[in-house]
Design a protein around this motif. Structure first.
Motif, PDB file in Angstrom:
ATOM      1  N   GLY A 296       0.824  -1.202   0.000  1.00 58.58           N
ATOM      2  CA  GLY A 296       0.000   0.000   0.000  1.00 58.58           C
ATOM      3  C   GLY A 296       0.860   1.253   0.000  1.00 58.58           C
ATOM      4  O   GLY A 296       2.097   1.200  -0.078  1.00 58.58           O
ATOM      5  N   TYR A 391      -8.843  -0.285   0.581  1.00 57.74           N
ATOM      6  CA  TYR A 391      -7.930  -0.945   1.521  1.00 57.74           C
ATOM      7  C   TYR A 391      -6.547  -1.145   0.907  1.00 57.74           C
ATOM      8  O   TYR A 391      -5.534  -1.105   1.623  1.00 57.74           O
ATOM      9  N   ALA A 394      -4.000   1.553   1.617  1.00 55.69           N
ATOM     10  CA  ALA A 394      -3.735   1.895   3.014  1.00 55.69           C
ATOM     11  C   ALA A 394      -2.428   1.307   3.515  1.00 55.69           C
ATOM     12  O   ALA A 394      -2.127   0.136   3.281  1.00 55.69           O
ATOM     13  N   ALA A 395      -1.671   2.132   4.217  1.00 56.91           N
ATOM     14  CA  ALA A 395      -0.600   1.607   5.060  1.00 56.91           C
ATOM     15  C   ALA A 395      -1.210   1.123   6.372  1.00 56.91           C
ATOM     16  O   ALA A 395      -0.836   0.078   6.904  1.00 56.91           O
ATOM     17  N   ALA A 413     -10.424  -5.098   6.386  1.00 58.68           N
ATOM     18  CA  ALA A 413      -9.007  -4.719   6.375  1.00 58.68           C
ATOM     19  C   ALA A 413      -8.126  -5.923   6.695  1.00 58.68           C
ATOM     20  O   ALA A 413      -7.042  -6.089   6.109  1.00 58.68           O
ATOM     21  N   CYS A 416      -7.587  -8.099   3.838  1.00 55.70           N
ATOM     22  CA  CYS A 416      -6.639  -7.466   2.915  1.00 55.70           C
ATOM     23  C   CYS A 416      -5.206  -7.464   3.450  1.00 55.70           C
ATOM     24  O   CYS A 416      -4.299  -6.954   2.781  1.00 55.70           O
ATOM     25  N   ARG A 418      -4.024  -5.839   6.120  1.00 54.28           N
ATOM     26  CA  ARG A 418      -3.609  -4.507   6.541  1.00 54.28           C
ATOM     27  C   ARG A 418      -3.564  -4.395   8.064  1.00 54.28           C
ATOM     28  O   ARG A 418      -4.428  -4.937   8.767  1.00 54.28           O
ATOM     29  N   THR A 420      -4.022  -2.413  11.571  1.00 49.11           N
ATOM     30  CA  THR A 420      -5.130  -1.548  11.973  1.00 49.11           C
ATOM     31  C   THR A 420      -4.842  -0.847  13.294  1.00 49.11           C
ATOM     32  O   THR A 420      -4.105  -1.352  14.145  1.00 49.11           O
ATOM     33  N   ARG A 461       4.209  -3.279  10.620  1.00 50.48           N
ATOM     34  CA  ARG A 461       2.950  -3.257   9.855  1.00 50.48           C
ATOM     35  C   ARG A 461       2.752  -4.571   9.101  1.00 50.48           C
ATOM     36  O   ARG A 461       1.672  -5.143   9.085  1.00 50.48           O
ATOM     37  N   ASP A 462       3.809  -5.024   8.447  1.00 52.36           N
ATOM     38  CA  ASP A 462       3.701  -6.250   7.652  1.00 52.36           C
ATOM     39  C   ASP A 462       3.398  -7.457   8.543  1.00 52.36           C
ATOM     40  O   ASP A 462       2.580  -8.313   8.178  1.00 52.36           O
ATOM     41  N   GLY A 465      -0.211  -7.181   9.725  1.00 53.21           N
ATOM     42  CA  GLY A 465      -1.125  -7.413   8.612  1.00 53.21           C
ATOM     43  C   GLY A 465      -1.234  -8.887   8.256  1.00 53.21           C
ATOM     44  O   GLY A 465      -2.334  -9.408   8.006  1.00 53.21           O
TER      45      GLY A 465
END
Length: 534
Positions: A296, A391, A394-395, A413, A416, A418, A420, A461-462, A465
């Protein structure tokens, strides 16, 4: 198996709360037959019609909760005495600790089934006098004791609407709800009333599903509508006692999350009857985004939902102003439409004005994506053709609500992949399960800090996610929902006696295996008298 699906303000109408999950349930369990008994809430919902129904829906019967319905029948002396006795029981239970709610409710139902005339009787002068007397008894709630004639009239109108299902005589016969194997109420409240009567009159077992607890919804609606305190106390007491009766009579209750489960337990639901079944959502529509390695836009926050005050976009905008101080290149995309009515449009206008005020040097065009760090977008435009595209950009996906039931946007999300950031409301913590950051509601500083922590740490983040996607695929798909309900259907029916006209009931007369396609397991006993109608 023949299922009586009981809905209020949803399926099979094209608009409404429960239409999507009910449609997935009916289509996904094609081995069963479904009869739909639907209560509509508004004339607009009726006018927009139904969605296309699959062949396993054999019967649909509807009735409005929004119209002034009176069959014009009046009671004779004997019926008036019966009505007065049953309504006194109901009113006494609503106003205080006396009376017998169940006796009054079922007595009114039997009277309506035999003679009709209940809508007019509930609004009659005799009913108002009984209600006034019940409100003034020494044991009545103090707030209720303050009720005056206008309050009694207002409550009588609300009560008549809530009890409208008692007057649907053609729903309660051997060819209607008397012919189903199981009633599945897709919410509490009025939707469950036909199920109560089907159990009362025919012994049909009742399953109750609540993804949003109906009693909680009534609390919130009454507060928003600024209903006078005595009326609010009366109608709240009615719905609380109705919920308790529904939970008492249900064979199984399926809350959609722990938040709903706690409400049900507070209202008297037996823990032994409770089985959490998460809503089933279509993961396939987000598979392309979830499978892709694209992380994203690394500086973009995305919010998705219905724009109304409960979502607290004001706090989100203030939080984003703090984010911009440390990350000047950050963007916030607000994707969704305002809630219906003037309040939703006014709230959206207020949010746009606040965005222009917070970012005055960059607000030349609030509608163009990219010209302003905050954009308000609807689904279907060139930048956001569908939800998955929102989505995908989005980061971090953000939820800022102060009131929330089951957070659908968070699950989307998660499908996807991602990360949150969410406020700790409703079922958020249960859904996230440690795969996202959660902060207190109405705290812009905490919301900003959490967003910054993820914006500055792409590896984290990864990881979050990926964990979120794995959790969503395990718990929140349509497939797991269908498996759960099919198992509950078979379990409930296996513990209930077969009902035969003019004959005795026999427990376990039909084994659950009779409802499963294919050959029976070796050794399974099939009664020679088991009829094809079961």
């Amino acid at each position: 198996m023949r299922i009586g699906l009981l809905t209020e303000g949803g399926y099979p109408y094209a608009t409404g709360e429960s239409r999507l999950w009910c449609d997935r349930l009916v289509r996904g369990l094609g081995q069963h037959e479904f009869d739909v008994y639907a209560l509509s809430r508004t004339a607009d919902q009726e006018a927009r019609g139904w969605i296309a129904l699959p062949p396993q829906v054999h019967l649909v019967r509807t009735a409005p909760l929004w119209s002034q319905d009176d069959d014009g029948l009046t009671y004779g002396r004997r019926e008036r005495r019966r009505f007065a006795g049953h309504f006194k029981d109901l009113a006494a239970a609503i106003c205080g600790e006396g009376g017998n709610f169940a006796s009054g409710l079922y007595g009114l139902a039997e009277l309506a089934l035999e003679y009709g005339g209940l809508p007019g009787a509930l609004r009659s002068e005799a009913a108002i006098r009984i209600l006034e007397s019940a409100c003034r008894t020494p044991g009545a709630n103090r707030t209720v004791q303050a009720a005056r004639v206008p309050d009694h009239l207002a409550f009588a109108a609300l009560l008549e609407r809530a009890l409208r299902p008692l007057s649907l005589g053609d729903w309660y016969d051997e060819d209607s709800l008397g012919a189903v194997d199981l009633c599945h109420a897709t919410s509490g409240g009025s939707a469950a009333l036909p199920g109560l009567l089907a159990k009362r009159f025919f012994g049909v077992p009742l399953l109750v599903t609540e993804y949003g607890v109906r009693l909680r919804t009534h609390y919130l609606d009454l507060a928003a509508d600024q209903v006078p305190a005595p009326v609010r106390a009366l109608i709240t007491s009615f719905h609380r006692r109705l919920a308790a009766e529904v939970y008492e009579q249900a064979a199984v209750i399926t809350p959609g999350n722990t938040h709903a489960r706690r409400w049900q337990e507070k209202c008297g639901a037996d823990r032994a009857k409770l089985r959490t079944v998460y809503p089933g959502m279509e993961a396939g529509r987000f598979a392309a985004v979830g499978d892709a390695e694209d992380p994203g836009e690394t500086d973009t926050l995305v919010w998705v939902g219905r724009i109304d005050p409960s979502k607290d976009l004001i706090a989100l905008l203030h939080a984003f102003a703090e984010v911009r101080k440390e990350e000047p290149g950050a963007r916030l995309r607000i994707v969704g439409a305002p809630a219906q009515g003037p309040e939703g449009a006014a709230y959206l206008s207020h949010c746009r004005a606040l965005a222009a005020q917070l970012f005055p040097d960059e607000a030349a065009d609030q509608h163009a994506v990219g010209s302003n760090p905050v954009s308000f977008e609807g689904i279907g435009g060139p930048e956001t053709p569908d939800l998955s595209a929102a989505y995908a950009s989005a980061a971090v996906v953000v939820l800022s609500s102060v009131v929330e039931g089951f957070p659908i946007s968070l699950v989307e999300a998660m499908f996807c992949g991602r990360a949150t950031v969410s406020t700790d409301v409703g079922a958020v913590v249960e859904v996230i399960g440690g795969t996202g950051l959660v902060v207190p509601p109405r705290n812009p500083r905490a919301l900003a800090d959490a967003c910054l922590a993820l914006l500055k740490d792409p590896e984290r983040r990864d990881r979050l996610g990926a964990a979120a996607r794995a959790r969503a695929l395990e718990l929140f798909t349509v497939e797991q929902n269908l498996v759960a309900f099919n198992g509950i259907y078979l379990d409930v029916i296996s513990h209930c006696p077969v009902r035969r006209k003019g004959g005795a009931q026999q427990l376990f007369a039909n084994p659950a295996e009779l409802y499963v396609a294919g050959p029976l397991p070796s050794g399974a006993h099939v009664p020679t008298w088991a009829g094809a109608d079961q």
